[in-house]
Enzyme design. Structure first.
Site, mmCIF file in Angstrom:
data_model
loop_
_atom_site.group_PDB
_atom_site.id
_atom_site.type_symbol
_atom_site.label_atom_id
_atom_site.label_comp_id
_atom_site.label_asym_id
_atom_site.label_seq_id
_atom_site.Cartn_x
_atom_site.Cartn_y
_atom_site.Cartn_z
ATOM 1 N N GLY A 73 -2.718 -4.454 0.400
ATOM 2 C CA GLY A 73 -3.829 -3.876 -0.344
ATOM 3 C C GLY A 73 -3.602 -3.926 -1.840
ATOM 4 C CB SER B 81 -8.700 2.333 -1.056
ATOM 5 O OG SER B 81 -7.421 2.030 -1.576
ATOM 6 C CD GLU C 70 2.156 6.495 0.818
ATOM 7 O OE1 GLU C 70 3.310 6.477 0.390
ATOM 8 O OE2 GLU C 70 1.182 5.987 0.227
#
Length: 449
Positions: free
Chosen positions: A114, A189, A333
């Site tokens: 990403g 994000s 995460e």
């Protein structure tokens, strides 16, 4: 994106680990309390931010202790394709970085990273010529529209080669970007904001980024971006909520050392709760912008005791894990590690604020629910997270969907549950080289396959 109903295949760029990927890895169980020190490699998030800033800097720089993994090698190769000179220095993963005029034509392989697919479009806009972006099949369904739309609003030419707002696409750089102000929905994000901020000082007018979405996950990662920019002499104003202003100006060349990856330390530290005993991680910073810094407090709530002795974090557990109600929006995460612990706990766990994990390497919420349930656990998906009710677990194969954190979660479950196999453990090379070796080393004589 690989979904939890698919069978994951090894990434084409992990050829050295092909044999490992084709044969499921037998996760070792722990035969007693742990007593181990684990040297965790450098932070992927910091390494890739430092690499971008070094490529845009006003002179040569050096990264010391940089992570050398698939994601960071992809970033280094991408910057090299744009004209930056990167050479290995020393035996500790150091990189010497010599900036050069950015130019195309070039092709950027994003893999599943990403940070590569979302940080480099704004950098490519500063190059001259066409820069084509593509990646793994799983990357082609990850959202890209917010950063591409923002660049289009700044006058950058973006050409879709497939579905608009997804890989593959081409940035046609003109050597400069006028800058100004853009609105960005970063609900999916925080990387959409960071990717624009990292290159913004090189824009003619700098850049103001305004987040317009309903939620903003992983805010510590934006704080990390702001801090590395300031450390490089860039003026950043973040005094207003969800608005960031980067002034135009030079980016200072630096000699920097990369902190250990605190999120990658998570499975090792969590192992102390599952098996009992103590696991230590040296190099733990007293002040950091890494979201993994939240780990000690979370593990304490789940039954651990923690101690920071100098720069060595020690986590001690008894083998008893407590359930928790936890908002993880700032550190999504960590969710796979916490979910694995929750499946082994003595009471239910609710994880909140992590709806954005549906757009990561895989739909992590669906994947965690499917794989914990496959071993006999009980997991319900909610609108923004998971509810995990501990049940007696059994042997089985944990599928990883090309997601490194699914693999480490499977290893954590295997500490308690004999007969757990982890499919494609080689996917951990995305951010953690030789995870199986580190895991067996932590267990030492206590680990048995």
């Amino acid at each position: 994106m690989t979904t939890p109903t698919d069978t994951a295949s090894p990434s084409p760029d992990v050829a050295p680990a092909r044999a490992q990927a084709d044969e499921a890895w037998a996760a070792p169980t722990a035969g007693g309390a742990l007593d181990a020190t684990v040297e965790v490699p450098g932070s992927k998030s910091l390494t890739n931010r430092y690499l971008v800033l070094a490529a845009l800097a006003d002179g040569p720089g050096r990264l010391r202790g940089a992570l050398r993994s698939r994601d960071t090698e992809l970033m280094a190769r991408a910057l090299g394709a744009l004209g930056t000179q990167l050479t290995s220095a020393g035996a500790d993963g150091d990189w010497d970085v010599a900036p050069a005029p950015l130019r195309g034509p070039a092709t950027i392989d994003c893999g599943l990273a990403g940070t590569v697919m979302r940080f480099l479009p704004a950098v490519a806009a500063l190059a001259t010529g066409p820069i084509a972006f593509d990646g793994d099949d799983g990357a082609r369904v990850r959202p890209m529209a917010p950063v591409l739309t923002a660049l289009g609003a700044l006058g950058v030419t973006v050409t879709a080669a497939g579905e608009p707002g997804r890989l593959p696409f081409t940035i046609v750089g003109r050597g400069r970007v006028r800058g100004g102000a853009v609105d960005v929905d970063a609900s999916g994000s925080s990387q959409f904001v960071s990717g624009l901020l990292l290159a913004a000082a090189r824009f003619d007018q700098g850049l103001t980024v305004r987040h317009v979405g309903s939620t903003l996950p992983s805010l510590p990662h934006i704080d990390m971006t702001v801090q590395v920019l300031r450390d490089a002499g860039v003026e950043v104003d973040d005094s207003r909520p969800a608005i960031w202003r980067v002034a135009p100006g030079p980016i200072a060349a630096r000699d920097v050392r990369v902190e250990p990856d605190l999120s990658n330390a998570g499975p090792f530290l969590a192992a102390a709760l599952v098996a009992g005993g103590t696991v230590r991680v040296p190099g733990w910073p007293t002040v950091t912008t890494q979201p993994g810094a939240l780990l000690p407090a979370i593990l304490e709530r789940m039954g651990a005791s923690t101690r920071l002795d100098g720069d060595v974090l020690a986590v001690t557990g008894t083998g008893v894990v407590h359930g928790i109600d936890l908002d993880l929006r700032a550190a999504g995460e960590l969710a796979p590690t916490i979910a694995a612990l929750a499946a082994l706990a003595d009471s239910p766990t609710r994880l909140r604020g992590i709806a954005h994990l549906r757009g990561h390497e895989t739909d992590r919420l669906a994947a965690l629910a499917a794989e914990i349930s496959r071993l006999g656990g009980q997991v319900e998906q909610t609108s923004d997270g998971l509810v995990i009710t501990p049940r007696s677990l059994r042997a089985g194969t944990v599928r990883t969907y090309q997601d490194h954190r699914m693999a480490t979660a499977g290893a954590l479950l295997g500490l308690r549950v004999p007969g757990v196999l982890v499919e494609n453990v080689a996917t951990t090379a995305k951010t953690l080289p030789d995870f199986p070796g580190l895991w067996h080393g932590m267990l030492g004589a206590l680990g048995r396959p």
